[in-house]
Scaffold this motif. Sequence first.
Motif, short mmCIF file in Angstrom:
data_model
loop_
_atom_site.label_atom_id
_atom_site.label_comp_id
_atom_site.label_asym_id
_atom_site.label_seq_id
_atom_site.Cartn_x
_atom_site.Cartn_y
_atom_site.Cartn_z
N ALA A 16 57.09 48.58 -25.05
CA ALA A 16 57.16 49.39 -26.40
C ALA A 16 55.72 50.20 -26.63
O ALA A 16 55.71 51.16 -26.74
CB ALA A 16 57.67 48.69 -27.44
N LYS A 17 54.61 49.31 -26.32
CA LYS A 17 53.34 49.80 -26.70
C LYS A 17 53.01 50.74 -25.48
O LYS A 17 52.20 52.01 -25.85
CB LYS A 17 52.52 48.58 -26.59
CG LYS A 17 52.45 47.63 -27.85
CD LYS A 17 51.81 46.47 -27.84
CE LYS A 17 52.15 45.68 -29.07
NZ LYS A 17 51.15 44.14 -28.83
N CYS A 18 53.09 50.51 -24.13
CA CYS A 18 52.89 51.51 -23.15
C CYS A 18 53.48 52.78 -23.54
O CYS A 18 52.74 53.83 -23.36
CB CYS A 18 53.11 50.94 -22.06
SG CYS A 18 52.17 49.66 -21.49
N PHE A 19 54.79 52.88 -23.88
CA PHE A 19 55.41 53.99 -23.88
C PHE A 19 55.01 55.06 -25.32
O PHE A 19 54.77 56.02 -25.24
CB PHE A 19 57.01 53.86 -23.98
CG PHE A 19 57.46 53.25 -22.69
CD1 PHE A 19 57.03 53.53 -21.45
CD2 PHE A 19 58.56 52.33 -22.68
CE1 PHE A 19 57.43 53.40 -20.29
CE2 PHE A 19 59.00 52.10 -21.50
CZ PHE A 19 58.43 52.06 -20.09
N ALA A 20 54.61 54.26 -26.22
CA ALA A 20 54.45 54.76 -27.68
C ALA A 20 52.98 55.53 -27.51
O ALA A 20 52.51 56.57 -27.75
CB ALA A 20 54.28 53.82 -28.51
N LYS A 21 52.10 54.67 -26.58
CA LYS A 21 50.53 55.27 -26.24
C LYS A 21 50.66 56.49 -25.38
O LYS A 21 49.75 57.19 -25.60
CB LYS A 21 49.88 53.88 -25.55
CG LYS A 21 48.21 54.42 -25.38
CD LYS A 21 47.62 53.19 -24.60
CE LYS A 21 46.19 53.56 -24.36
NZ LYS A 21 45.37 52.77 -23.68
N ALA A 22 51.80 56.44 -24.65
CA ALA A 22 52.03 57.75 -23.82
C ALA A 22 52.42 58.95 -24.49
O ALA A 22 52.67 60.07 -23.95
CB ALA A 22 52.72 57.34 -22.64
N GLY A 23 52.68 58.63 -25.78
CA GLY A 23 53.13 59.48 -26.63
C GLY A 23 54.81 59.87 -26.75
O GLY A 23 55.38 60.83 -27.59
N TYR A 24 55.53 58.89 -26.15
CA TYR A 24 57.00 58.88 -26.47
C TYR A 24 57.29 58.36 -27.77
O TYR A 24 56.76 57.36 -28.45
CB TYR A 24 57.75 57.96 -25.34
CG TYR A 24 57.60 58.79 -24.06
CD1 TYR A 24 58.73 59.72 -23.64
CD2 TYR A 24 56.68 58.51 -23.01
CE1 TYR A 24 58.70 60.35 -22.56
CE2 TYR A 24 56.68 59.02 -21.70
CZ TYR A 24 57.70 60.14 -21.47
OH TYR A 24 57.71 60.75 -20.45
N PRO A 25 58.44 58.89 -28.38
CA PRO A 25 59.01 58.29 -29.59
C PRO A 25 59.71 57.06 -29.28
O PRO A 25 60.71 57.00 -28.23
CB PRO A 25 59.99 58.94 -30.20
CG PRO A 25 59.85 60.44 -29.44
CD PRO A 25 59.13 60.17 -28.32
N VAL A 26 59.35 55.92 -29.70
CA VAL A 26 59.91 54.40 -29.36
C VAL A 26 60.63 53.80 -30.66
O VAL A 26 59.99 53.67 -31.48
CB VAL A 26 58.84 53.42 -28.72
CG1 VAL A 26 59.23 52.16 -28.52
CG2 VAL A 26 57.99 54.17 -27.57
#
Length: 419
Positions: A16-26
């Motif tokens: 979750a943290k990796c995807f959010a950091k990349a700018g995706y809505p999580v």
Amino acid sequence: MDIGIIGLGDMGKLYAKCFAKAGYPVFGSDLPQFKEQLKQELEPLGIHLLEDGKEVSRRCDIIFYAVEAEKIDQVLNLYGPSTKYGAIVAGQTSIKHPEIAAFEKHLAKDVNIITCHSLHGPAFDPEGQKLIVIPHRTTKEAFQRMMDLLSVLKSDMVIMDDYHEHDKIVADTQASTHVGFESMGTAWKEAGFFPWEDAAYLGGIDNVKILTTLRIFSYKAHIYGGLAILNPYARQQVKSYAQSESDLFKMMIREEAAEFRNRLYKARDFIFHEAQKPLLLDDDVMKEFSLSDHAATRKPNSHLSLLSMADSWYRLGVNPYDNLICQTPPFKLRLGIVEYLFRNEELLEESIETALYDKKIRGDDLEFHSAVREWSSIIGYGDMEGYKQHFEQTKLFFGARLEHGRQQSTEMIRRLKMD
């Protein structure tokens, strides 16, 4: 494109943290009792907590199930039917047989199934780590979307078309590997001593054995229990390891030197032949990572756990180097120290002579023999609760040393370039 995580334990949060950091809505969910704590931790990072997995399934375009393998069917039964039309669903369990069965049972035919397996624990940054991706049922367009998302992890992605292949390899790289280290831990517990306080467990190879054992017991029992019991190929691997250990131990007791030596040298020639590129662990680095707080002269060790591993690989016709495609740090370390022992003829002969004739180490080998049988029996019976209890008893013995051991092992893995 909305990303969903059902199960916000250690690995779920990492993703979750990796995807959010990349700018995706999580968007994520977990058990109700953890919701407020998770909101405080994750919402400042842009990760939204929803009421339950049903809400995550209805909303999100790609959904990851980060739950225990033994509970995957139960969780899919609750939330799978709510999955958004045309969505992509993945799992993060280490065993794909129960996961794929649950997906096929509870997901509509229009849902794409592209599952994955990160071959590292939550303490590691995914960058550079192995990530297995299995496109079980998907369109080309959905597969590309999934690969685009996973690319933000910067992992070393390996595509496997068949989940059976994944589980066969993982049976060796994880289930069988873990049983070897778990048996060492249980043997030391039953013998009533910490190995770093005994001169027979000083030196580079034993530092790796000790720290990897502590690392494994510092994590949760269900992770390893699922790998061993729910993987249909694991029991054969574990049974073979137990049989090899038993055969060798009987030869040691009877001092059948010629047969013992011949069997081990056959295993060496099968696995560690000249055409095989070695890992070559750095002995100086291994020696640095001792938990002993006093200087002592190293005593010979039989290294029965490592002799048994090589013999088991030989008996199964398995080339462990081929399985590096699904490597984990503990497996690579284990292969590395078995290789170190078998490629050093002087050390191998010392190990053989100690195993056959040194009665001072025989008591420790007996404890290890008993521990292997216990773990093998628990796994053979499919006793998940027994597995967890056995694991927790050994974990309790090492106590506060586990966290320090995990930290040390992480640094050792980095220094040995095993990550």
